[in-house]
Design an enzyme around this catalytic site. Sequence first.
Site, mmCIF file in Angstrom:
data_model
loop_
_atom_site.group_PDB
_atom_site.id
_atom_site.type_symbol
_atom_site.label_atom_id
_atom_site.label_comp_id
_atom_site.label_asym_id
_atom_site.label_seq_id
_atom_site.Cartn_x
_atom_site.Cartn_y
_atom_site.Cartn_z
ATOM 1 N N THR A 135 4.718 -4.140 9.703
ATOM 2 C CA THR A 135 4.670 -5.486 10.293
ATOM 3 C C THR A 135 4.963 -5.538 11.644
ATOM 4 O OG1 THR A 135 6.075 -7.524 10.374
ATOM 5 C CG2 THR A 135 7.349 -5.361 9.656
ATOM 6 N N ASP A 136 4.604 -6.654 12.195
ATOM 7 C CA ASP A 136 4.698 -6.726 13.694
ATOM 8 C C ASP A 136 6.225 -6.933 13.981
ATOM 9 O OD1 ASP A 136 4.698 -9.283 13.042
ATOM 10 O OD2 ASP A 136 3.319 -10.137 14.096
ATOM 11 N N GLU A 137 6.922 -7.284 13.029
ATOM 12 C CA GLU A 137 8.446 -7.637 13.365
ATOM 13 C C GLU A 137 9.154 -6.370 13.885
ATOM 14 O OE1 GLU A 137 10.446 -10.309 10.942
ATOM 15 O OE2 GLU A 137 8.635 -11.264 10.580
ATOM 16 N N TYR A 161 15.264 -6.853 7.669
ATOM 17 C CA TYR A 161 14.075 -6.443 7.171
ATOM 18 C C TYR A 161 13.133 -5.777 8.346
ATOM 19 C CZ TYR A 161 9.074 -7.374 6.420
ATOM 20 O OH TYR A 161 7.872 -7.242 6.366
ATOM 21 N N LYS A 165 11.937 -1.876 7.876
ATOM 22 C CA LYS A 165 10.694 -1.502 8.220
ATOM 23 C C LYS A 165 10.208 -0.410 9.143
ATOM 24 C CE LYS A 165 7.350 -2.979 6.194
ATOM 25 N NZ LYS A 165 6.563 -2.408 4.878
#
Length: 359
Positions: A135-137, A161, A165
């Site tokens: 993810t870009d998060e 989260y 990741k």
Amino acid sequence: MQNILVTGGAGFIGSNFIRYMLAHEPEIRIVNLDALTYAGSMENLANLPDPARHTFVKGSICDGNLVMQLLHEHRIDTIVHFAAESHVDRSILGPGAFVQTNIVGTFTLLEAARRFWLNEKALGTQSVRFHHVSTDEVFGSLGPDDPPFDENTPYAPRSPYAASKASGDHLVRAYFHTYGLPITITNCSNNYGPYQFPEKLIPLMILNAVEGKPLPVYGDGMQIRDWLYVDDHSEAIRRVLHDGRVGETYTVGGDNQPPNIQIVNTICEILDELQPDAPHTPHARLITHVTDRPGHDRRYDIDITKIRTELGWQPSEQLQSGLLKTVRWYLDNPAWVDAIRKQQEYQQWMEANYAGRQA
Ligand code: NAD
Ligand code: DAU
């Protein structure tokens, strides 16, 4: 790429990916390992094209023996790893499951792949691949003038989260550098489309609006995300599997960055058009600003130059048309919606996340 182990294939993106791959890759067989948590459902796998090429296995990626057995039994040459706890708000209220699945689960899969492909030399390393869906998060939050995320952006995760990741990504890269495991990683932006669990912004707003419930916009609603239609994501992963360079990361996005409030307003306008006689028209009346998410990332933006120039991929869906398709899908699939909304777990989640927020 002949025998693919897809993890988390009963969830939103995984089930769309399986449908997409069965339709576009006539030679492949897919083994789908999914624990069927609250987010996974066999109903997401209804009406697959050519279902004989899909085998479903209920089980956890944290079960190393099961993973090894599947690798042997199906002579798996490709792993596409989606399985995760994926909802930021849930990670705030209960981070433990995120550490377990997203870190320990990823580690367990990597260990199995290392043993099967590298130690046992079951298949040539030229013909195997571990693809990790991220993810870009992991890159954190952008200020107003910061450049978009790209493959060289330093990691700065800010939610449990995102941190879990990021840990998974680091492990995947470590297995490439240390053991030579052939890996690729994609870090993509917010997906939307059919079969998304209605805890995430877009399906939640569609379903609440249809029912005349408040549309809970966190804070001022000016947080910015990039939105990627799920089939575009599947095609990006397919290109990376075919032509992506081993060891490389590709950032993937939809090339749009609307503030959340614009997304919610667009959904309301689409519903006003599709259901002009609905009792809640105009639906924008339902918008309610509520207490913000703690640590809420303010802005994401993503640079897709690398995947576009190296692999010729770019998003094909425009946000407006993708949202229209998505709203229509939720309106056309009331049985799918009802099955989820009546689950006790879902109702408990809505209570836990929203009841305490001030309007
Ligand atoms: P999802 O929550 O809809 O589905 C996750 C699936 O994983 C479910 O089917 C669940 O049952 C399964 N699962 C959970 N724990 C498991 C375990 N221990 N063993 C086996 N299966 C397990 O998630 P999603 O939105 O489809 O996201 C898929 C992947 O894509 C995740 O890795 C997520 O981090 C990543 N991602 C998602 C988005 C997005 O916008 N949804 C964007 C970027 C990256
Ligand atoms: O950026 C990729 C990520 O996108 C993925 O890695 C995650 O798995 C996925 O869940 C998604 O995370 P977000 O937190 O961005 O998605 P979510 O749909 O939860 O929220 C999108 C935006 O909308 C975010 O700024 C928070 C806001 N929001 C969300 C909900 C659920 C609201 O304003 N109200 C809400 O009720």
